[in-house]
Design a protein around this motif. Structure first.
Motif, PDB file in Angstrom:
ATOM      1  N   VAL A  28       0.858  -1.189   0.000  1.00  0.00           N
ATOM      2  CA  VAL A  28       0.000   0.000   0.000  1.00  0.00           C
ATOM      3  C   VAL A  28       0.893   1.237   0.000  1.00  0.00           C
ATOM      4  N   TRP A  29       0.625   2.149  -0.940  1.00  0.00           N
ATOM      5  CA  TRP A  29       1.288   3.454  -0.954  1.00  0.00           C
ATOM      6  C   TRP A  29       0.242   4.518  -0.664  1.00  0.00           C
ATOM      7  N   VAL A  30       0.530   5.409   0.270  1.00  0.00           N
ATOM      8  CA  VAL A  30      -0.301   6.586   0.524  1.00  0.00           C
ATOM      9  C   VAL A  30       0.464   7.757  -0.074  1.00  0.00           C
ATOM     10  N   THR A  31      -0.100   8.340  -1.125  1.00  0.00           N
ATOM     11  CA  THR A  31       0.678   9.258  -1.938  1.00  0.00           C
ATOM     12  C   THR A  31      -0.188  10.324  -2.598  1.00  0.00           C
ATOM     13  N   HIS A  32       0.170  10.714  -3.819  1.00  0.00           N
ATOM     14  CA  HIS A  32      -0.396  11.884  -4.498  1.00  0.00           C
ATOM     15  C   HIS A  32      -0.730  11.558  -5.956  1.00  0.00           C
ATOM     16  N   ALA A  33      -1.508  12.416  -6.585  1.00  0.00           N
ATOM     17  CA  ALA A  33      -1.964  12.184  -7.961  1.00  0.00           C
ATOM     18  C   ALA A  33      -0.808  12.033  -8.937  1.00  0.00           C
ATOM     19  N   GLY A  34       0.216  12.881  -8.847  1.00  0.00           N
ATOM     20  CA  GLY A  34       1.342  12.789  -9.770  1.00  0.00           C
ATOM     21  C   GLY A  34       2.083  11.472  -9.655  1.00  0.00           C
ATOM     22  N   VAL A  35       2.275  11.011  -8.429  1.00  0.00           N
ATOM     23  CA  VAL A  35       2.959   9.732  -8.204  1.00  0.00           C
ATOM     24  C   VAL A  35       2.100   8.585  -8.748  1.00  0.00           C
ATOM     25  N   ILE A  36       0.804   8.650  -8.520  1.00  0.00           N
ATOM     26  CA  ILE A  36      -0.092   7.605  -9.019  1.00  0.00           C
ATOM     27  C   ILE A  36      -0.051   7.570 -10.553  1.00  0.00           C
ATOM     28  N   ARG A  37      -0.045   8.731 -11.184  1.00  0.00           N
ATOM     29  CA  ARG A  37       0.061   8.774 -12.644  1.00  0.00           C
ATOM     30  C   ARG A  37       1.413   8.216 -13.103  1.00  0.00           C
ATOM     31  N   ALA A  38       2.474   8.515 -12.368  1.00  0.00           N
ATOM     32  CA  ALA A  38       3.800   7.987 -12.720  1.00  0.00           C
ATOM     33  C   ALA A  38       3.803   6.458 -12.644  1.00  0.00           C
ATOM     34  N   VAL A  39       3.170   5.888 -11.625  1.00  0.00           N
ATOM     35  CA  VAL A  39       3.078   4.424 -11.527  1.00  0.00           C
ATOM     36  C   VAL A  39       2.286   3.882 -12.717  1.00  0.00           C
ATOM     37  N   GLN A  40       1.174   4.515 -13.044  1.00  0.00           N
ATOM     38  CA  GLN A  40       0.387   4.073 -14.202  1.00  0.00           C
ATOM     39  C   GLN A  40       1.223   4.130 -15.477  1.00  0.00           C
ATOM     40  N   TYR A  41       2.002   5.199 -15.637  1.00  0.00           N
ATOM     41  CA  TYR A  41       2.884   5.318 -16.806  1.00  0.00           C
ATOM     42  C   TYR A  41       3.875   4.157 -16.826  1.00  0.00           C
ATOM     43  N   LEU A  42       4.512   3.870 -15.692  1.00  0.00           N
ATOM     44  CA  LEU A  42       5.515   2.808 -15.616  1.00  0.00           C
ATOM     45  C   LEU A  42       4.911   1.434 -15.900  1.00  0.00           C
ATOM     46  N   VAL A  43       3.707   1.204 -15.429  1.00  0.00           N
ATOM     47  CA  VAL A  43       3.039  -0.073 -15.707  1.00  0.00           C
ATOM     48  C   VAL A  43       2.762  -0.206 -17.211  1.00  0.00           C
ATOM     49  N   ALA A  44       2.356   0.881 -17.838  1.00  0.00           N
ATOM     50  CA  ALA A  44       2.015   0.847 -19.260  1.00  0.00           C
ATOM     51  C   ALA A  44       3.239   0.854 -20.186  1.00  0.00           C
ATOM     52  N   HIS A  45       4.310   1.555 -19.777  1.00  0.00           N
ATOM     53  CA  HIS A  45       5.437   1.787 -20.690  1.00  0.00           C
ATOM     54  C   HIS A  45       6.765   1.228 -20.194  1.00  0.00           C
ATOM     55  N   GLY A  46       6.787   0.631 -19.027  1.00  0.00           N
ATOM     56  CA  GLY A  46       8.045   0.119 -18.491  1.00  0.00           C
ATOM     57  C   GLY A  46       9.038   1.236 -18.252  1.00  0.00           C
ATOM     58  N   SER A  47      10.291   0.982 -18.545  1.00  0.00           N
ATOM     59  CA  SER A  47      11.336   1.972 -18.275  1.00  0.00           C
ATOM     60  C   SER A  47      11.563   2.943 -19.432  1.00  0.00           C
ATOM     61  N   ALA A  48      10.740   2.871 -20.470  1.00  0.00           N
ATOM     62  CA  ALA A  48      10.899   3.785 -21.607  1.00  0.00           C
ATOM     63  C   ALA A  48      10.652   5.223 -21.153  1.00  0.00           C
ATOM     64  N   SER A  84       7.907  10.530 -23.827  1.00  0.00           N
ATOM     65  CA  SER A  84       8.306  11.379 -24.950  1.00  0.00           C
ATOM     66  C   SER A  84       7.273  12.443 -25.284  1.00  0.00           C
ATOM     67  N   ASP A  85       6.063  12.281 -24.765  1.00  0.00           N
ATOM     68  CA  ASP A  85       4.991  13.175 -25.184  1.00  0.00           C
ATOM     69  C   ASP A  85       3.934  13.266 -24.094  1.00  0.00           C
ATOM     70  N   VAL A  86       3.297  14.407 -23.989  1.00  0.00           N
ATOM     71  CA  VAL A  86       2.247  14.605 -22.995  1.00  0.00           C
ATOM     72  C   VAL A  86       1.098  13.606 -23.177  1.00  0.00           C
ATOM     73  N   ASP A  87       0.890  13.133 -24.397  1.00  0.00           N
ATOM     74  CA  ASP A  87      -0.194  12.183 -24.652  1.00  0.00           C
ATOM     75  C   ASP A  87       0.034  10.833 -23.971  1.00  0.00           C
ATOM     76  N   GLN A  88       1.258  10.543 -23.573  1.00  0.00           N
ATOM     77  CA  GLN A  88       1.551   9.294 -22.865  1.00  0.00           C
ATOM     78  C   GLN A  88       1.234   9.389 -21.369  1.00  0.00           C
ATOM     79  N   TRP A  89       1.116  10.593 -20.856  1.00  0.00           N
ATOM     80  CA  TRP A  89       0.879  10.804 -19.428  1.00  0.00           C
ATOM     81  C   TRP A  89      -0.555  10.428 -19.091  1.00  0.00           C
ATOM     82  N   PRO A  90      -0.764   9.563 -18.110  1.00  0.00           N
ATOM     83  CA  PRO A  90      -2.134   9.173 -17.752  1.00  0.00           C
ATOM     84  C   PRO A  90      -2.981  10.379 -17.355  1.00  0.00           C
ATOM     85  N   ARG A  91      -4.160  10.432 -17.881  1.00  0.00           N
ATOM     86  CA  ARG A  91      -5.067  11.555 -17.613  1.00  0.00           C
ATOM     87  C   ARG A  91      -5.794  11.398 -16.277  1.00  0.00           C
TER      88      ARG A  91
END
Length: 184
Positions: free
Chosen positions: A141-161, A164-171
């Protein structure tokens, strides 16, 4: 592994303010309400990691009181919200449009407000995520913030890549006091 991502309750600032890394408290009554709601959902014995910012610390303490089986919250500042530098505590609508244009033109590397870029946020969250994967099997369990949650979603979707673009950032991210559960 399953990672529960809990977002702190609403903060005690007027709506429309940028407050990323600023250490502002959350509303106490709404924090208690969120803790009661989440306590019923969380798996037994899952380790609890928490941002160093007080709004997340408040929720983690409430959860630990309700669910001592989760163990004492372990503070990890890599779970802190993105630092927006000089734009911290400014109204979003008072930040010049040109500042947003420059950021969106180089979304990955531009340090919006001069402090931290989106890629830097992703990189520090990736290190925290790797550490939790090494230490835990099953649930965390992580107790955190919206930006961190979006970063985790990005990492799950894109791995370590690199992003490159704002369109990749989870909305989407959970509303304050909400949660998201991801299988890693």
């Amino acid at each position: 592994m399953t990672l529960w991502l809990l977002r702190h309750a609403p903060v005690v600032l007027d709506a429309g303010r940028c407050y990323g890394a600023t250490d502002v408290p959350a509303n106490l009554a709404l924090t208690s309400q969120a803790a009661r709601s989440m306590a019923a959902l969380l798996p037994e014995g899952a380790p609890l990691w928490v941002s160093g910012l007080q709004r997340a610390q408040q929720l983690a303490r409430e959860l630990h009181t309700l669910r001592p089986d989760l163990g004492a919250p372990a503070t990890d500042t890599r779970l802190n919200e993105m630092n927006f530098g000089r734009w911290e505590l400014k109204r979003w609508d008072a930040i010049p449009r040109q500042a947003f244009d420059v950021w969106l033109a180089d979304f990955a590397h531009h340090r919006f407000g001069g402090a931290e870029s989106v890629q830097q946020l992703i990189d520090r969250v990736a290190v925290a995520l790797a550490a939790v994967r090494l230490k835990q099997q099953g649930q965390a369990v992580w107790v955190t913030h919206a930006g961190v949650i979006r970063a985790v979603q990005y990492l799950v979707a894109h791995g370590s890549a690199p992003i490159s673009d704002v369109d990749q950032w989870p909305r989407e991210a959970p509303a304050p006091g909400g949660h998201l559960c991801l299988t890693l």
